[in-house]
Design a protein around this motif. Structure first.
Motif, short mmCIF file in Angstrom:
data_model
loop_
_atom_site.label_atom_id
_atom_site.label_comp_id
_atom_site.label_asym_id
_atom_site.label_seq_id
_atom_site.Cartn_x
_atom_site.Cartn_y
_atom_site.Cartn_z
N LEU A 30 0.82 -1.21 0.00
CA LEU A 30 0.00 0.00 0.00
C LEU A 30 0.85 1.26 0.00
O LEU A 30 0.43 2.30 -0.52
CB LEU A 30 -0.93 0.00 1.21
CG LEU A 30 -1.96 -1.14 1.22
CD1 LEU A 30 -2.87 -1.01 2.43
CD2 LEU A 30 -2.78 -1.14 -0.06
N LEU A 32 3.60 1.44 -1.59
CA LEU A 32 4.37 1.36 -2.84
C LEU A 32 5.86 1.09 -2.60
O LEU A 32 6.68 1.37 -3.48
CB LEU A 32 4.21 2.63 -3.67
CG LEU A 32 2.80 2.90 -4.19
CD1 LEU A 32 2.83 4.03 -5.20
CD2 LEU A 32 2.20 1.66 -4.82
N GLU A 166 -6.89 0.77 -1.81
CA GLU A 166 -6.51 1.10 -3.18
C GLU A 166 -6.23 2.59 -3.30
O GLU A 166 -5.30 3.00 -4.01
CB GLU A 166 -7.64 0.68 -4.13
CG GLU A 166 -7.25 0.66 -5.59
CD GLU A 166 -6.20 -0.40 -5.91
OE1 GLU A 166 -5.88 -1.21 -5.02
OE2 GLU A 166 -5.69 -0.40 -7.04
N ARG A 169 -2.69 3.51 -2.36
CA ARG A 169 -1.71 3.30 -3.42
C ARG A 169 -1.74 4.42 -4.44
O ARG A 169 -0.70 4.93 -4.89
CB ARG A 169 -1.97 1.96 -4.13
CG ARG A 169 -1.80 0.76 -3.25
CD ARG A 169 -1.28 -0.41 -4.01
NE ARG A 169 -2.16 -0.89 -5.07
CZ ARG A 169 -1.81 -1.81 -5.94
NH1 ARG A 169 -0.60 -2.36 -5.90
NH2 ARG A 169 -2.66 -2.21 -6.85
N ARG A 172 -0.38 7.68 -2.98
CA ARG A 172 1.07 7.57 -2.80
C ARG A 172 1.83 7.84 -4.08
O ARG A 172 2.95 8.33 -4.08
CB ARG A 172 1.41 6.18 -2.29
CG ARG A 172 2.87 5.97 -1.92
CD ARG A 172 3.16 6.51 -0.55
NE ARG A 172 4.57 6.39 -0.19
CZ ARG A 172 5.49 7.27 -0.47
NH1 ARG A 172 5.17 8.37 -1.14
NH2 ARG A 172 6.74 7.10 -0.10
#
Lengths: 234, 234
Positions: A30, A32, A166, A169, A172
């Motif tokens: 999450l 990355l 989601e 992510r 980020r």
DNA sequence: TGTATTTTATTTGTCGACAAGAAAAACACA
DNA sequence: TGTGTTTTTCTTGTCGACAAATAAAATACA
């Protein structure tokens, strides 16, 4: 009696290995640290955590169940891609769940819920002030997840959690190098939402939740349209 | 070259075991062949399917991820209970997802989707005519799942599928011994919904989906209030 | 040099065995 | 007979090893 743990660190409790691997991999995905497409190697993880492949495998099966990793039969397994082509379906679901969970929270919350929500609200405000992007993202998600919990509908909560994951992510991706103006505005909106919930004003909570969600969606879309090449990069 | 499979039946392909166990257990749970609270024994399943505990375990982890079974650490694992005390949260989520998926289907369906939906519609009608309760339940779920697929929002679809699964268990509870009037009315409503989708009439699809969902909820609540002792029985 | 085929290597899926943890049974003691 | 403790039993969690499936490398052949 005296020589317990004579020379070993590896004292690890029985059921804890799976959860440890699951939690850590989840966070790395999450945030990355493991970007989409990263290969997941079972034996490598087994060595890293000093355990057998069996508990590693169980953690991976769980992650696959939540769609965070993808498994090609008999071949590799890797971190799931972000589907930029269908971002609109993500936004549709996100906006609706923001509305529903905020609305339900206004109707169903109990006093002890407010303290929890307020705690995350303050964490988020602090993260904005110190311009800590990673912390902004995770505390923002925690704030809204806490609201969903107060709404007390586990079906909505579980979908919403998945959407927030989601979202972590995707956010980020943008708040990586450039410390963007994750605006003070969001903090204020959070405060408004919290007030509407506390006042049990269901319609206002719904309206504010919707507006807030659309704010976020609009900003992500703006950032997204700015660098269109990013979908190729992943 | 000639003596392949000399004396053995157990020729089973490599990755197939997990899926087989998963599918079968899932069906048995949803059809209440394994009622809530049934103990799940790994070694027993391993013997039954003539395989090791490892693939059994993987199937169980998946089922646990979907909430169909519950695992007590270091102890037993059993089929999840139906939470009768919070049925309203289930109904809330169900009605909303009926609306959303039907609405999206009207907006996003492609020609090939209609054939699939229509197929399940006819299966359902046939099941009603022959008073095959189990088939009514499963084809009804399949009909609505197909509509959700045509809406093309995987987030909504996955939640809706989970709700339909839980719905299968609840309906099975009532249409067990007494072959209730799973009414013709539902068939007609399905036809109306299908027509609205085909006409791309989003608002009508929404309205019909909502009405249909509330019909079903009302009937289940009626049946539920009739025999209130059933929650004690499970 | 380019293509088809065989060989090697790597990774997954499955297995049988063992040990830890908790419940049930057996036991001791009053 | 009732209660607290120990032993046994049963189930799960973990391990190391092996086999199948695929990809990569090596080889043969034109």
């Amino acid at each position: 009696m005296t020589d317990i743990d004579t020379n070993s660190i590896p004292e690890r409790k029985r059921g804890s290995g799976v959860k440890m691997v699951y939690d850590l991999l989840r966070d790395e995905i999450l945030d990355l640290v493991l970007p989409p497409g990263s290969p997941i190697d079972e034996v490598q993880l087994a060595e890293r955590f000093k355990m057998s492949r069996t508990p590693i495998r169980e953690a991976l099966v769980r992650l696959a169940g939540e769609g965070l990793i993808e498994t090609l039969p008999n071949r590799s397994t890797m971190v799931s891609n972000i589907d930029f082509l269908n971002l609109n379906t993500f936004f549709d679901a996100l906006v609706l769940m923001y509305r529903v969970t905020t609305r339900l929270a206004a109707r169903n919350y109990r006093p002890e819920d407010l303290a929890i929500i307020r705690g995350f609200h303050e964490d988020y405000a602090a993260a904005v002030q110190t311009r800590d992007a990673l912390r902004m993202i995770s505390t923002n998600a925690a704030f809204h997840a806490a609201i969903a919990d107060a709404g007390r509908n586990p079906y909505f909560t579980s979908l919403f959690r998945r959407l927030l994951d989601e979202g972590r992510r995707i956010l980020r991706l943008y708040y990586r190098s450039y410390d963007e103006h994750f605006p003070q505005r969001f903090v204020d909106e959070h405060a408004e939402i919290l007030a509407a919930i506390e006042a049990r004003d269901i319609e206002a909570a719904d309206r504010l939740g919707k507006a807030h969600a659309e704010q976020i969606v609009a900003q992500v879309q703006k950032l997204f349209s700015r660098d269109v090449g990013i979908d190729i990069a992943l």
